[in-house]
Design a protein around this motif. Structure first.
Motif: not given
Ligand SMILES: Cn1cc(CCO)c2c3c(c(-c4ccccc4Cl)cc21)C(=O)NC3=O
Length: 290
Positions: A18, A25, A38-40, A58, A72, A86, A91-92, A94-95, A145, A178
């Protein structure tokens, strides 16, 4: 940089999952435990800026909210190389947004039974968030997710704290993610979420019923899963969606379920059901009709 960052030393980056103005991410595997996360990584916000406030809220929200099956899970957060990082549960599935797009492309919107399951699971997560005195303020399909529950019963040390929501047949688990807009329900510093899902009372800065703004956004989220066309950002259509009438849907829903969805979109926030009431609602609790 000569000194390996914690991110690089602790994780192997598998793919970018993402990108936004916030940063990116990544799907990563932690070298030590071999698990996926999942690391942002986002640019370190200017000290004292509004973005720094958001980044801190957050992390505070995750810290306060602890573990819940429909939120999450948060593992860690740190700052390095001028970035905020973070580390969350991966989550395997997707959204929900991705799932809606896929189902639309196949001309198979969610069935009423699936919509009820979605509404019930996210209501359980919202009941937990609201019960902690917080509000999410950015509920929408791209922030929900999906985890696919393993089909076989996974033997071994199951995690005891994940209490089941009593839905043994569910193969899909929805998790609220999120938490960047999370704030206190009582003494809020409201940072508005996506305007397409914004309740009109929040637009008019009436913060007296913020948990019900999450309920409104959840109503629009379920409508999109039911096949409603993409939501307007503003203008007449935006307002007509906030007069309590459901938009056209490509499928017939049962009158009781239609009524419930209409209630979620009630202009008067006090008339919308709370997350707690939704969790007990007979329309969502009854055995599958079909
Ligand atoms: C774009 N995107 C895709 C995914 C994986 C879906 O299979 C995803 C995740 C997260 C997040 C996320 C959202 C907001 C803040 C931090 C994180 Cl890691 C974003 C994610 C999150 O916190 N956990 C995820 O799986």
């Amino acid at each position: 940089a000569f000194m390996l960052s914690r991110y690089e030393s602790e994780f192997l980056e598998l793919e970018c999952i993402g990108v936004g103005e916030f940063g990116a991410v990544y799907k990563c595997v932690k070298r030590l435990d071999g698990c996926l996360y999942a690391i942002k990584r986002s640019r370190q916000p200017l000290a004292g800026s509004a973005n720094e406030q958001l980044a801190l809220k957050e992390v505070y929200a995750h810290a306060v909210l602890g573990h819940h099956p429909h939120v999450v899970r948060y593992y860690s957060a740190w700052a390095e190389d001028d970035h905020m990082i973070i580390q969350n549960e991966y989550c395997d599935g997707g959204s929900l947004n991705g799932a809606i797009v896929k189902r639309e492309a196949k001309g198979e919107p969610f069935t009423e039974a699936e919509l009820k399951d979605l509404l019930l699971q996210v209501s359980v997560g919202l009941k937990y968030i609201h019960g902690s005195g917080l509000v999410h303020l950015d509920i929408k399909p791209s922030n929900i997710f999906i985890c696919h529950r393993p089909s076989a019963i996974v033997m071994g040390e199951g995690e005891s704290e994940e209490e089941d929501d009593g839905n043994p047949s569910a193969r899909v688990i929805y998790k609220i993610g999120d938490l960047g807009h999370v704030t206190s329900a009582t003494s809020p510093q409201v940072e508005e979420g996506d305007s397409r899902f914004l309740a009109s009372e929040v637009l008019h800065e009436d913060y007296s019923n913020l948990p019900k703004a999450d309920i409104f956004a959840l109503g629009l989220t379920v409508l999109l899963a039911a096949g409603a066309s993409p939501l307007p950002l503003n203008g007449d259509q935006w307002h007509s969606l906030r007069e309590g009438r459901l938009p056209k849907l490509p499928q017939e829903l049962s009158p009781p379920f239609r009524c419930l969805l209409q209630l979620l979109l009630e202009p008067d926030p006090t008339k919308r059901p709370s997350a707690r009431e939704l969790c007990k609602h007979t329309v969502l609790r009854e055995k599958r009709t079909e």
